[in-house]
Design a protein around this motif. Structure first.
Motif, short mmCIF file in Angstrom:
data_model
loop_
_atom_site.label_atom_id
_atom_site.label_comp_id
_atom_site.label_asym_id
_atom_site.label_seq_id
_atom_site.Cartn_x
_atom_site.Cartn_y
_atom_site.Cartn_z
N THR A 1 0.84 -1.19 0.00
CA THR A 1 0.00 0.00 0.00
C THR A 1 0.88 1.24 0.00
OG1 THR A 1 -0.10 -0.01 2.43
CG2 THR A 1 -1.85 -1.18 1.24
N SER A 2 0.36 2.32 -0.54
CA SER A 2 1.15 3.54 -0.67
C SER A 2 0.25 4.76 -0.56
CB SER A 2 1.89 3.55 -2.02
OG SER A 2 2.57 4.77 -2.22
N SER A 3 0.79 5.83 -0.01
CA SER A 3 0.02 7.07 0.10
C SER A 3 0.08 7.88 -1.19
CB SER A 3 0.55 7.91 1.26
OG SER A 3 1.93 8.22 1.06
N ALA A 4 0.96 7.49 -2.12
CA ALA A 4 1.10 8.21 -3.39
C ALA A 4 1.50 7.22 -4.48
CB ALA A 4 2.16 9.31 -3.26
N ALA A 5 1.23 7.62 -5.71
CA ALA A 5 1.58 6.77 -6.85
C ALA A 5 3.07 6.89 -7.15
CB ALA A 5 0.77 7.18 -8.07
N HIS A 6 3.67 5.78 -7.59
CA HIS A 6 5.08 5.77 -7.97
C HIS A 6 5.20 5.15 -9.36
CE1 HIS A 6 6.74 6.81 -3.96
NE2 HIS A 6 5.63 6.23 -3.52
N PRO A 7 6.01 5.74 -10.24
CA PRO A 7 6.12 5.23 -11.61
C PRO A 7 6.86 3.89 -11.67
CG PRO A 7 7.75 6.94 -11.24
CD PRO A 7 6.87 6.92 -10.02
N ARG A 8 6.65 3.18 -12.75
CA ARG A 8 7.35 1.92 -13.00
C ARG A 8 8.86 2.15 -12.95
NH1 ARG A 8 7.20 -3.11 -15.30
NH2 ARG A 8 8.88 -3.61 -16.75
N SER A 9 9.58 1.19 -12.36
CA SER A 9 11.04 1.21 -12.23
C SER A 9 11.54 2.17 -11.16
CB SER A 9 11.73 1.53 -13.58
OG SER A 9 11.39 0.55 -14.54
N ALA A 10 10.62 2.84 -10.45
CA ALA A 10 11.06 3.72 -9.36
C ALA A 10 11.66 2.89 -8.23
CB ALA A 10 9.89 4.54 -8.84
N ARG A 11 12.78 3.34 -7.70
CA ARG A 11 13.41 2.69 -6.56
C ARG A 11 12.78 3.22 -5.28
NH1 ARG A 11 18.47 4.35 -6.08
NH2 ARG A 11 19.12 2.54 -4.85
N VAL A 12 12.29 2.31 -4.46
CA VAL A 12 11.53 2.71 -3.29
C VAL A 12 12.00 1.93 -2.05
CG1 VAL A 12 9.49 3.38 -4.61
CG2 VAL A 12 9.75 1.01 -3.84
N ILE A 13 11.53 2.37 -0.89
CA ILE A 13 11.77 1.67 0.36
C ILE A 13 10.43 1.12 0.85
CG2 ILE A 13 12.57 1.85 2.74
CD1 ILE A 13 14.78 2.15 0.68
N VAL A 14 10.40 -0.16 1.18
CA VAL A 14 9.16 -0.79 1.64
C VAL A 14 9.37 -1.41 3.01
CG1 VAL A 14 8.37 -1.30 -0.71
CG2 VAL A 14 9.73 -3.01 0.52
N ARG A 15 8.27 -1.53 3.76
CA ARG A 15 8.28 -2.26 5.02
C ARG A 15 7.40 -3.49 4.84
NH1 ARG A 15 6.24 1.22 8.36
NH2 ARG A 15 8.15 1.96 9.38
#
Length: 224
Positions: free
Chosen positions: A19-33
């Motif tokens: 789940t996310s509070s905002a949209a992120h584009p494909r291939s975006a590097r993110v931090i997840v829990r």
């Protein structure tokens, strides 16, 4: 409906819905829990509305990768190699039929050891000792995919993914009695067949395989 994204995470390439509070584009590097802790991942896509209700949630997408995240992640490989060597030495000293072929650090002080066992064993004391010695929560990713047992080990010995100590048996529980007087787990030939390689041979083999996979990923054309 809460926004979410399919994210690939972990060295083994797990894919989960976060789940996310905002949209992120494909291939975006993110931090997840997620079940393994706080770690980096790569966004694949948003799940379609018709599929979202059927997908379980792995956790939360926290943010895009920051400069501070990158700096910390860049320091992991050297430390992971040191911890992997120390863990294998400790397993050998304990006389366990177990070897670790890879190690992953998370951003919230978890160490995930990729382990292979060729006989039934109880590695719970080993993981407790390593957690104290390293100052980390040490968990097992069981590559042998052993059968599930009635009594899962404590959370500290599992990273929560299929095949780990809590759901797939794991070396911390593969010596559990099945109830019919027979020990189930790695000794049932679910770990390996034929000649068993030494710990050093297995570590070298998987290190080489990992390098080949990383080189292949660099030249792979992404699907659009």
């Amino acid at each position: 409906m809460t926004p979410s994204a399919l994210v690939q995470f972990g060295r083994s390439g797990f894919v989960g819905r976060f789940t996310s509070s905002a949209a992120h584009p494909r291939s975006a590097r993110v931090i997840v829990r997620g079940p393994r802790g706080v770690e980096p991942g790569v966004v694949l896509c948003e799940p379609g509305e018709r599929f979202t209700p059927a997908l379980s949630t792995e956790g939360e997408l926290l943010r895009a990768v920051t400069t501070e995240d990158d700096s910390l992640i860049a320091s992991f490989p050297v430390r992971e190699a040191e911890l992997l060597s120390a863990a294998n030495a400790a397993a050998s000293e304990c006389g366990l039929p177990l070897t670790f072929v890879d190690a992953e650090l998370t951003l919230d002080a978890h160490l995930i050891l990729h382990g292979l066992a060729w006989e039934a064993c109880d590695a719970t004391p080993l993981f407790a000792d390593l957690s104290t010695r390293f100052g980390l929560s040490v968990r097992l990713l069981d590559l042998s995919q052993t059968a599930a047992t009635k009594d899962p080990p404590p959370p500290s010995t599992s990273c929560g993914k299929p095949g780990c100590g809590s759901e797939g048996g794991g070396c911390s529980s593969c010596g559990t009695d099945s109830g019919d007087g027979e020990k189930k787990g790695c000794s049932t030939k679910s770990c390996s067949k034929g000649k068993v390689k030494s710990a050093d041979e297995l570590t070298a083999y998987f290190a080489d395989l990992r390098q080949k996979m990383e080189r292949s990923a660099e030249t792979r054309t992404p699907l659009m």
